[in-house]
Design a protein around this motif. Structure first.
Motif, PDB file in Angstrom:
ATOM      1  N   VAL A   1       0.849  -1.200   0.000  1.00 54.51           N
ATOM      2  CA  VAL A   1       0.000   0.000   0.000  1.00 54.51           C
ATOM      3  C   VAL A   1       0.882   1.247   0.000  1.00 54.51           C
ATOM      4  CG1 VAL A   1      -1.764   1.328   1.222  1.00 54.51           C
ATOM      5  CG2 VAL A   1      -1.840  -1.183   1.250  1.00 54.51           C
ATOM      6  N   VAL A   2       0.651   2.113  -0.992  1.00 49.15           N
ATOM      7  CA  VAL A   2       1.326   3.404  -1.078  1.00 49.15           C
ATOM      8  C   VAL A   2       0.262   4.491  -0.979  1.00 49.15           C
ATOM      9  CG1 VAL A   2       2.739   4.942  -2.507  1.00 49.15           C
ATOM     10  CG2 VAL A   2       3.130   2.461  -2.559  1.00 49.15           C
ATOM     11  N   VAL A   3       0.490   5.468  -0.123  1.00 43.44           N
ATOM     12  CA  VAL A   3      -0.468   6.550   0.065  1.00 43.44           C
ATOM     13  C   VAL A   3       0.228   7.888  -0.170  1.00 43.44           C
ATOM     14  CG1 VAL A   3      -2.014   7.729   1.676  1.00 43.44           C
ATOM     15  CG2 VAL A   3      -1.838   5.223   1.710  1.00 43.44           C
ATOM     16  N   GLU A   4      -0.411   8.726  -0.969  1.00 39.16           N
ATOM     17  CA  GLU A   4       0.086  10.075  -1.219  1.00 39.16           C
ATOM     18  C   GLU A   4      -1.015  11.069  -0.876  1.00 39.16           C
ATOM     19  OE1 GLU A   4       1.602  12.924  -4.935  1.00 39.16           O
ATOM     20  OE2 GLU A   4       0.389  11.131  -5.306  1.00 39.16           O
ATOM     21  N   THR A   5      -0.742  11.990   0.028  1.00 37.76           N
ATOM     22  CA  THR A   5      -1.719  13.036   0.329  1.00 37.76           C
ATOM     23  C   THR A   5      -1.375  14.279  -0.472  1.00 37.76           C
ATOM     24  OG1 THR A   5      -0.448  13.819   2.246  1.00 37.76           O
ATOM     25  CG2 THR A   5      -2.148  12.174   2.653  1.00 37.76           C
ATOM     26  N   GLY A   6      -2.349  14.789  -1.207  1.00 38.74           N
ATOM     27  CA  GLY A   6      -2.120  15.927  -2.079  1.00 38.74           C
ATOM     28  C   GLY A   6      -1.750  15.454  -3.469  1.00 38.74           C
ATOM     29  N   VAL A   7      -2.746  15.352  -4.343  1.00 38.84           N
ATOM     30  CA  VAL A   7      -2.536  14.744  -5.660  1.00 38.84           C
ATOM     31  C   VAL A   7      -2.291  15.785  -6.743  1.00 38.84           C
ATOM     32  CG1 VAL A   7      -3.643  13.348  -7.457  1.00 38.84           C
ATOM     33  CG2 VAL A   7      -3.900  12.715  -5.054  1.00 38.84           C
ATOM     34  N   ASP A   8      -2.978  16.916  -6.653  1.00 37.17           N
ATOM     35  CA  ASP A   8      -2.936  17.976  -7.664  1.00 37.17           C
ATOM     36  C   ASP A   8      -3.229  17.381  -9.042  1.00 37.17           C
ATOM     37  OD1 ASP A   8      -2.544  20.769  -8.337  1.00 37.17           O
ATOM     38  OD2 ASP A   8      -0.698  20.147  -9.304  1.00 37.17           O
ATOM     39  N   LYS A   9      -2.367  17.560 -10.013  1.00 36.90           N
ATOM     40  CA  LYS A   9      -2.638  17.046 -11.361  1.00 36.90           C
ATOM     41  C   LYS A   9      -2.583  15.526 -11.414  1.00 36.90           C
ATOM     42  CE  LYS A   9       0.647  19.705 -13.127  1.00 36.90           C
ATOM     43  NZ  LYS A   9       0.915  20.750 -12.122  1.00 36.90           N
ATOM     44  N   GLY A  10      -1.790  14.930 -10.549  1.00 40.57           N
ATOM     45  CA  GLY A  10      -1.682  13.469 -10.532  1.00 40.57           C
ATOM     46  C   GLY A  10      -0.382  12.955 -11.118  1.00 40.57           C
ATOM     47  N   LEU A  11       0.629  13.823 -11.251  1.00 43.32           N
ATOM     48  CA  LEU A  11       1.907  13.377 -11.795  1.00 43.32           C
ATOM     49  C   LEU A  11       2.566  12.354 -10.869  1.00 43.32           C
ATOM     50  CD1 LEU A  11       4.029  13.593 -13.986  1.00 43.32           C
ATOM     51  CD2 LEU A  11       4.993  15.583 -12.794  1.00 43.32           C
ATOM     52  N   GLY A  12       2.567  12.646  -9.571  1.00 38.56           N
ATOM     53  CA  GLY A  12       3.101  11.673  -8.616  1.00 38.56           C
ATOM     54  C   GLY A  12       2.307  10.385  -8.623  1.00 38.56           C
ATOM     55  N   ALA A  13       0.992  10.501  -8.809  1.00 37.28           N
ATOM     56  CA  ALA A  13       0.121   9.322  -8.809  1.00 37.28           C
ATOM     57  C   ALA A  13       0.493   8.358  -9.929  1.00 37.28           C
ATOM     58  CB  ALA A  13      -1.342   9.752  -8.940  1.00 37.28           C
ATOM     59  N   VAL A  14       0.664   8.864 -11.162  1.00 33.50           N
ATOM     60  CA  VAL A  14       0.968   7.955 -12.269  1.00 33.50           C
ATOM     61  C   VAL A  14       2.385   7.385 -12.132  1.00 33.50           C
ATOM     62  CG1 VAL A  14      -0.688   8.967 -13.871  1.00 33.50           C
ATOM     63  CG2 VAL A  14       1.637   9.881 -13.787  1.00 33.50           C
ATOM     64  N   VAL A  15       3.305   8.179 -11.576  1.00 35.52           N
ATOM     65  CA  VAL A  15       4.659   7.679 -11.349  1.00 35.52           C
ATOM     66  C   VAL A  15       4.641   6.517 -10.360  1.00 35.52           C
ATOM     67  CG1 VAL A  15       6.849   8.261 -10.216  1.00 35.52           C
ATOM     68  CG2 VAL A  15       5.903   9.777 -11.963  1.00 35.52           C
ATOM     69  N   LEU A  16       3.927   6.689  -9.268  1.00 35.53           N
ATOM     70  CA  LEU A  16       3.855   5.640  -8.252  1.00 35.53           C
ATOM     71  C   LEU A  16       3.118   4.412  -8.778  1.00 35.53           C
ATOM     72  CD1 LEU A  16       3.070   8.021  -5.267  1.00 35.53           C
ATOM     73  CD2 LEU A  16       5.189   6.711  -5.577  1.00 35.53           C
ATOM     74  N   CYS A  17       2.055   4.638  -9.544  1.00 34.76           N
ATOM     75  CA  CYS A  17       1.313   3.508 -10.104  1.00 34.76           C
ATOM     76  C   CYS A  17       2.132   2.763 -11.158  1.00 34.76           C
ATOM     77  CB  CYS A  17      -0.007   3.987 -10.702  1.00 34.76           C
ATOM     78  SG  CYS A  17      -1.240   4.443  -9.458  1.00 34.76           S
ATOM     79  N   ALA A  18       2.962   3.496 -11.899  1.00 33.02           N
ATOM     80  CA  ALA A  18       3.845   2.833 -12.867  1.00 33.02           C
ATOM     81  C   ALA A  18       4.803   1.889 -12.152  1.00 33.02           C
ATOM     82  CB  ALA A  18       4.625   3.879 -13.662  1.00 33.02           C
TER      83      ALA A  18
END
Length: 302
Positions: free
Chosen positions: A145-162
């Motif tokens: 499980v990885v959790v990121e608070t504060g997504v904004d555009k989602g650049l960190g989100a796609v990096v982590l999901c990759a």
């Protein structure tokens, strides 16, 4: 050199030394040296100011700035990750290079930005900065499980999901949860990356309470020290039995994560970014961790 030239040179040398001694040892000399000190200091500030002028015309961004980091800074990042995780430097560097070479991710980020309603406040490029480190940590530690608070555009989100998708292909599945109070946040998190990730909308502290266990936590939401502290207090009992990893995105502004780490008996170090060809001095990654043995990595059952 004749006799007159020789002693004329000696005389000038002696005069220069006397003037220098005057400038260094008297109050008037200190005042006269103000322009010299200004010239020395401005050498550090004029190049970023020049880049700022160009950026203000060419960029659409005004918050959550994106940029690449210098090659030397990538080297320092790889070494930092190696120290924290215990894996060889070559391993952490290989994962950084893996993300830098991910053309599919770059194309998706640019395409989604181009058609987004936020396209007039986001640049059509994929510059990852310190997120290279986030990616490498996920690839090395194989979290559930990885959790990121504060997504904004989602650049960190796609990096982590990759990173999670590549882990899954190697037999280590995991899930990403982002939190954001803005219901429009996360437009970059689409297929195929949304298959392993989702966003919880609402107050981050309340959203965190619904997640039972966390392996890697990234704080990047409200940047006030008080709210940052509340997030760490909320996730402390949810960190995995191995100790979990906390990455703070606000550590260039506050010492909250460092203080939290000391109270919790955790180790803490800070990696500072060096943006490439950008006026911004850079943020960084605050890293709070419990030392893991190298042979414990890559051992998590699927």
């Amino acid at each position: 050199m004749n006799f007159i030239d020789k002693y004329w040179g000696y005389g000038l040398s002696s005069l220069k030394k006397s003037v220098k001694r005057f400038l260094l040892q008297t109050r008037l000399g200190g005042i006269l040296l103000v322009p010299v000190r200004l010239r020395v200091g401005l050498r550090y500030y004029i190049p970023p100011l020049r880049r700022l002028i160009g950026w203000s015309v060419s960029s659409r961004e005004f918050a959550n700035l994106t940029y690449d980091i210098t090659p030397e800074n990538c080297e320092y990042l790889a070494h930092t990750i190696s120290v924290v995780t215990g894996v060889p430097y070559s391993t952490s560097k290989a994962y950084i290079c893996e993300l830098q070479g991910d053309e599919d991710l770059k194309r998706l980020v640019i395409a989604q930005t181009r058609k987004s309603l936020q396209r007039y406040s986001a640049d059509e490029r994929c510059s990852l900065g310190r997120r290279l480190g986030w990616y490498a940590f996920v690839r090395i530690l194989k979290p559930r499980v990885v959790v990121e608070t504060g997504v904004d555009k989602g650049l960190g989100a796609v990096v982590l999901c990759a990173a999670l998708m590549r882990n899954e292909a190697e037999g280590f599945p995991g899930r990403y949860y982002g939190t954001d109070i803005n219901p429009d946040a996360g437009f970059l998190l689409t297929e195929p990356y949304s298959r392993v990730g989702s966003i919880l909308y609402g107050d981050s502290v309340q959203s965190l309470q619904s997640i039972p266990e966390i392996d890697i936590f990234i704080n990047d939401s409200d940047h006030s020290a008080e709210y940052e502290h509340r997030e760490y207090q909320t996730i402390a009992p949810k960190l995995s039995p191995e100790g979990g990893l906390i990455l703070g995105d606000n550590c260039h502004c506050t010492d909250v994560l460092a203080a939290f780490s000391e109270l919790q008996g955790r180790q803490f170090i800070f990696f500072r970014e060096e943006p490439k060809d950008h006026w911004y001095p850079g943020g960084g990654i605050g890293i709070s961790f419990v030392r893991q043995k190298e042979d414990s990595l890559q051992q998590r059952p699927a």
